[in-house]
Scaffold this motif. Structure first.
Motif, PDB file in Angstrom:
ATOM      1  N   ARG A 116       0.846  -1.218   0.000  1.00  0.00           N
ATOM      2  CA  ARG A 116       0.000   0.000   0.000  1.00  0.00           C
ATOM      3  C   ARG A 116       0.871   1.254   0.000  1.00  0.00           C
ATOM      4  O   ARG A 116       0.588   2.242  -0.686  1.00  0.00           O
ATOM      5  CB  ARG A 116      -0.903   0.008   1.242  1.00  0.00           C
ATOM      6  CG  ARG A 116      -2.047  -1.002   1.194  1.00  0.00           C
ATOM      7  CD  ARG A 116      -2.583  -1.294   2.602  1.00  0.00           C
ATOM      8  NE  ARG A 116      -3.115  -0.110   3.268  1.00  0.00           N
ATOM      9  CZ  ARG A 116      -3.246   0.010   4.586  1.00  0.00           C
ATOM     10  NH1 ARG A 116      -2.880  -0.982   5.392  1.00  0.00           N
ATOM     11  NH2 ARG A 116      -3.736   1.117   5.108  1.00  0.00           N
ATOM     12  N   ASP A 162       2.622   1.760  -3.380  1.00  0.00           N
ATOM     13  CA  ASP A 162       1.666   2.294  -4.354  1.00  0.00           C
ATOM     14  C   ASP A 162       1.361   3.769  -4.076  1.00  0.00           C
ATOM     15  O   ASP A 162       1.175   4.560  -4.996  1.00  0.00           O
ATOM     16  CB  ASP A 162       0.378   1.464  -4.339  1.00  0.00           C
ATOM     17  CG  ASP A 162       0.561   0.114  -5.027  1.00  0.00           C
ATOM     18  OD1 ASP A 162       1.516  -0.017  -5.831  1.00  0.00           O
ATOM     19  OD2 ASP A 162      -0.227  -0.808  -4.760  1.00  0.00           O
ATOM     20  N   ALA A 163       1.300   4.143  -2.814  1.00  0.00           N
ATOM     21  CA  ALA A 163       1.060   5.552  -2.466  1.00  0.00           C
ATOM     22  C   ALA A 163       2.205   6.435  -2.967  1.00  0.00           C
ATOM     23  O   ALA A 163       1.995   7.553  -3.427  1.00  0.00           O
ATOM     24  CB  ALA A 163       0.894   5.700  -0.952  1.00  0.00           C
ATOM     25  N   LEU A 164       3.421   5.906  -2.886  1.00  0.00           N
ATOM     26  CA  LEU A 164       4.585   6.676  -3.346  1.00  0.00           C
ATOM     27  C   LEU A 164       4.699   6.670  -4.873  1.00  0.00           C
ATOM     28  O   LEU A 164       5.348   7.544  -5.457  1.00  0.00           O
ATOM     29  CB  LEU A 164       5.869   6.079  -2.759  1.00  0.00           C
ATOM     30  CG  LEU A 164       6.138   6.339  -1.288  1.00  0.00           C
ATOM     31  CD1 LEU A 164       7.258   5.433  -0.787  1.00  0.00           C
ATOM     32  CD2 LEU A 164       6.482   7.803  -1.040  1.00  0.00           C
ATOM     33  N   TRP A 204      12.357   3.965  -3.727  1.00  0.00           N
ATOM     34  CA  TRP A 204      11.883   5.313  -4.060  1.00  0.00           C
ATOM     35  C   TRP A 204      12.808   6.297  -3.368  1.00  0.00           C
ATOM     36  O   TRP A 204      13.476   5.968  -2.391  1.00  0.00           O
ATOM     37  CB  TRP A 204      10.435   5.455  -3.550  1.00  0.00           C
ATOM     38  CG  TRP A 204       9.743   6.713  -3.958  1.00  0.00           C
ATOM     39  CD1 TRP A 204       9.020   6.919  -5.099  1.00  0.00           C
ATOM     40  CD2 TRP A 204       9.675   7.952  -3.213  1.00  0.00           C
ATOM     41  NE1 TRP A 204       8.518   8.202  -5.114  1.00  0.00           N
ATOM     42  CE2 TRP A 204       8.904   8.850  -3.982  1.00  0.00           C
ATOM     43  CE3 TRP A 204      10.194   8.379  -1.996  1.00  0.00           C
ATOM     44  CZ2 TRP A 204       8.640  10.159  -3.556  1.00  0.00           C
ATOM     45  CZ3 TRP A 204       9.930   9.683  -1.571  1.00  0.00           C
ATOM     46  CH2 TRP A 204       9.160  10.552  -2.356  1.00  0.00           C
ATOM     47  N   ARG A 208      -2.879  12.160  -9.280  1.00  0.00           N
ATOM     48  CA  ARG A 208      -2.572  10.742  -9.086  1.00  0.00           C
ATOM     49  C   ARG A 208      -3.138  10.284  -7.740  1.00  0.00           C
ATOM     50  O   ARG A 208      -2.917  10.925  -6.720  1.00  0.00           O
ATOM     51  CB  ARG A 208      -1.052  10.540  -9.102  1.00  0.00           C
ATOM     52  CG  ARG A 208      -0.600   9.099  -8.857  1.00  0.00           C
ATOM     53  CD  ARG A 208       0.913   8.963  -8.935  1.00  0.00           C
ATOM     54  NE  ARG A 208       1.603   9.541  -7.795  1.00  0.00           N
ATOM     55  CZ  ARG A 208       1.783   8.921  -6.617  1.00  0.00           C
ATOM     56  NH1 ARG A 208       1.301   7.697  -6.426  1.00  0.00           N
ATOM     57  NH2 ARG A 208       2.438   9.516  -5.638  1.00  0.00           N
ATOM     58  N   VAL A 214      -3.224   8.538  -4.407  1.00  0.00           N
ATOM     59  CA  VAL A 214      -2.214   8.039  -3.462  1.00  0.00           C
ATOM     60  C   VAL A 214      -2.822   6.892  -2.654  1.00  0.00           C
ATOM     61  O   VAL A 214      -2.215   5.838  -2.487  1.00  0.00           O
ATOM     62  CB  VAL A 214      -1.751   9.177  -2.527  1.00  0.00           C
ATOM     63  CG1 VAL A 214      -0.847   8.657  -1.419  1.00  0.00           C
ATOM     64  CG2 VAL A 214      -1.055  10.263  -3.330  1.00  0.00           C
ATOM     65  N   VAL A 215      -4.016   7.131  -2.162  1.00  0.00           N
ATOM     66  CA  VAL A 215      -4.811   6.117  -1.474  1.00  0.00           C
ATOM     67  C   VAL A 215      -6.192   6.159  -2.112  1.00  0.00           C
ATOM     68  O   VAL A 215      -6.783   7.241  -2.237  1.00  0.00           O
ATOM     69  CB  VAL A 215      -4.906   6.410   0.043  1.00  0.00           C
ATOM     70  CG1 VAL A 215      -5.866   5.444   0.729  1.00  0.00           C
ATOM     71  CG2 VAL A 215      -3.525   6.343   0.687  1.00  0.00           C
ATOM     72  N   THR A 268       4.949  14.957  -2.956  1.00  0.00           N
ATOM     73  CA  THR A 268       4.959  13.618  -2.365  1.00  0.00           C
ATOM     74  C   THR A 268       6.231  13.421  -1.556  1.00  0.00           C
ATOM     75  O   THR A 268       7.331  13.606  -2.068  1.00  0.00           O
ATOM     76  CB  THR A 268       4.897  12.541  -3.452  1.00  0.00           C
ATOM     77  OG1 THR A 268       3.716  12.742  -4.211  1.00  0.00           O
ATOM     78  CG2 THR A 268       4.869  11.145  -2.841  1.00  0.00           C
TER      79      THR A 268
END
Lengths: 429, 148
Positions: free
Chosen positions: A29, A32-34, A188, B18, B20-21, B99
């Motif tokens: 999770r 994917d958020a990054l 990342w 985009r 993110v969650v 981010t």
């Protein structure tokens, strides 16, 4: 979506048990958020796994309210509670909530100490090393060039990236706890070459040649470049561990700097072109005598009264070199009746200070050498503290705001002098 | 949970970004141009910003869609916002420009819809009090301006 290796997919599917599966699920999770494409392997993780206040244990009472419940539900952000095995990565616990012996002096209750001891036993039982410090690199965990780490603690992160060329993002509690089990962290940010290149220049035009001035320059740097990567060049001389420690902590607190380059000094900045990965880019800032004075004035803007009742040293945790210096400065003097002097370090360094007689020297002068925590982390100051003094730009940034007190920033010698006289006489030389 | 009804008219603006969650929610915007500190900058039990000199100092973000440039400060960012979820003071959604690991992990453990990497600057377009429909599944934010 992050791509998983066969082994990572197997971990996610539960091949290594439910706790590793929950850890992998959280890391997916997070990746994917990054927007990360894959993971790097890490075997060097530093965080605050499973430590919880009584409030949090009470919150998870229905799940058992114990270490297992907190680690599952909070650290791994899992919907269910699973058995938590011994960690798989080399895992370290960073700073904690109180000194294991001087907690009464810090104003902690019996109940809080019992909670602290329970958490610590659990941490050790799960194979996590009790470094109990914001300076893991002074207590047995020194990363090497190119090593992928997953560390919390902004001052340690900036040291790891900048000074030794290790690779870590500023991780959080949940990501480090998950990485302790899964030995993975998203590939990342600072794990990638391109992300580590300089973004702005700072031209240092005034001599920066003691730990105090390295701290001032660090505070200026963070305030100037915020969370980008600065490339410093010019009149910076005689680098040392404690100078980098103070510089990085200051830059991380005033701006969020997670990596810096100093040309000819730090390992990924052999020259300007290497530091930037090409010709210099971004803006060019100048650090001169005016900038130095402005920075000092900003830090001292939270001080009004010169009647100092508390002096706190050891942010980031003092090295043995700094403890020896403080002991030498105070030998033959006494902390003033209206003042207290607390010095913070790690347990490993305190053992050296004990052996070298420094703890006894400090104690004889009325000062206390404490471990594990600091005033900001534990929100512990002597009763009735109104005006504090620090030799740390970072602590000056945080503690007065957190505790609603006044604060002064100066040299270590000025701080020791204030502790022994109860009067702040700091000035910019 | 938001129970705000959406206007029947078309949105005043639409921004794409985009996710993110993932997730979809509707609520009122709370906008700040200052980056947000977690540990030392937010009281999770009260769901408020407590950083002196912050433009939201003393303001509650509970049940608001927090629109901010990004996260700064201590690595305790995610756990402080995680605590707001436990305390029932969490924001409804997060929209941020930059981010960082702090903001990304914080959004993950908050378990609220979150977006970044926008085609238009949300700080320039969205004002506090605007009604927003955040669709992080499709990477879209629709906004209706509050009367002002």
């Amino acid at each position: 979506m992050v791509t998983l290796t066969t082994q990572e997919q197997a971990m996610l599917d539960g091949e290594q048990g439910p706790a590793v599966a929950r850890a992998m699920a959280l890391l997916v999770r997070y990746a994917d958020a990054l927007g990360a494409e894959d993971f790097v392997e890490t075997n060097n993780v530093a965080g605050v796994p499973g430590s919880a206040s009584p409030w949090m244990k009470e919150y998870y009472a229905a799940d058992g309210g114990d270490y297992r419940a907190v680690f599952s539900r909070f650290d791994l952000d899992s919907d269910d509670v699973v058995d938590v095995p011994r960690m798989n990565a080399f895992s370290c616990h960073l700073q904690g909530g109180m000194d294991p012996e001087l907690w009464r002096e810090q104003g902690m209750t019996e109940a809080a100490n019992a909670n602290f001891r329970y958490d610590e036993e659990q941490v050790a039982a799960h194979g996590i090393q009790l470094l109990k410090t914001c300076t893991p690199y002074l207590a047995g965990n020194v990363p090497v060039m190119g090593e992928h780490c997953a560390w919390m603690e902004s001052s340690a992160v900036v040291f790891c990236n900048s000074v030794v060329g290790g690779r870590t993002n500023c991780e959080g509690r949940e990501s480090t706890s998950a990485a302790m089990l899964a030995k993975r962290i998203p590939n990342w940010g600072f794990h990638r070459d391109a992300y580590r290149l300089g973004q702005h220049s700072i031209d240092v035009q005034v001599s920066v040649d003691d730990v105090f001035d390295w701290g001032l320059l660090g505070y200026f740097t963070g305030a100037t470049v915020e969370d980008t990567i600065p490339v410093l060049s010019g009149a910076i001389t005689n680098p040392s561990l404690i100078r980098h420690k103070h510089f990085g902590a200051a830059a991380a607190s005033s701006g969020g700097v997670e990596m810096y380059h100093m040309v000819g000094i730090t390992p990924e900045a052999r020259d300007l072109e290497t530091a930037f990965g090409g010709p210099p880019r971004g803006e060019r800032f100048v650090y001169d005598a005016q900038a130095r004075r402005r920075t000092w004035e900003t830090l001292n803007s939270v001080g009004q009264s010169t009647a100092v009742d508390f002096v706190m040293l050891g942010c980031p945790h003092y090295s043995i070199e700094q403890i020896a210096l403080a002991a030498r400065l105070i030998e033959g003097r006494r902390v003033h009746a209206n003042c207290a002097l607390w010095i913070f370090t790690s347990r490993a360094v305190k053992a050296m200070a004990d052996a070298g007689g420094h703890t006894a020297t400090l104690r004889a002068a009325g000062a206390m050498l404490m471990t594990d925590t600091c005033s900001a982390i534990s929100q512990a100051v002597p009763p009735g503290t109104r005006v504090a003094a620090f030799d740390s730009a970072k602590q000056t940034h945080y503690l007065p705001a957190i505790m609603g007190i006044e604060g002064w920033f100066g040299t270590t010698a000025e701080c020791i002098d204030a502790a022994c006289t109860g009067v702040w006489r700091g000035d910019l030389a | 949970m938001s129970v705000t009804a959406l206007p029947t008219r078309a949105p005043d603006y639409v921004i794409h970004g985009r996710g993110v969650v993932p997730g979809i929610t509707v609520g009122e915007a709370l906008v700040t141009r200052d980056t947000i500190s977690g540990w030392g900058g937010v009281n999770p039990m009260a769901g408020k910003v407590i950083e002196s000199r912050h433009e939201l100092n003393g303001v509650s973000f509970a049940d608001k869609i927090l629109v901010f440039p990004g996260a700064k400060g201590s690595s305790g960012w995610s756990s402080i916002f995680h605590m707001t979820r436990l305390a029932g003071t969490a924001p409804l959604a997060l929209l941020f420009n930059v981010t960082t690991t702090k903001a990304a992990l914080g959004a993950v453990v908050l378990r609220v819809p979150a977006l970044t990497d926008f085609d238009r600057d949300p700080l320039a377009l969205i004002a506090t009090g605007d009604l927003l429909r955040v669709n992080a599944d499709e990477g879209k934010v629709e906004g209706w301006r509050a009367p002002r």
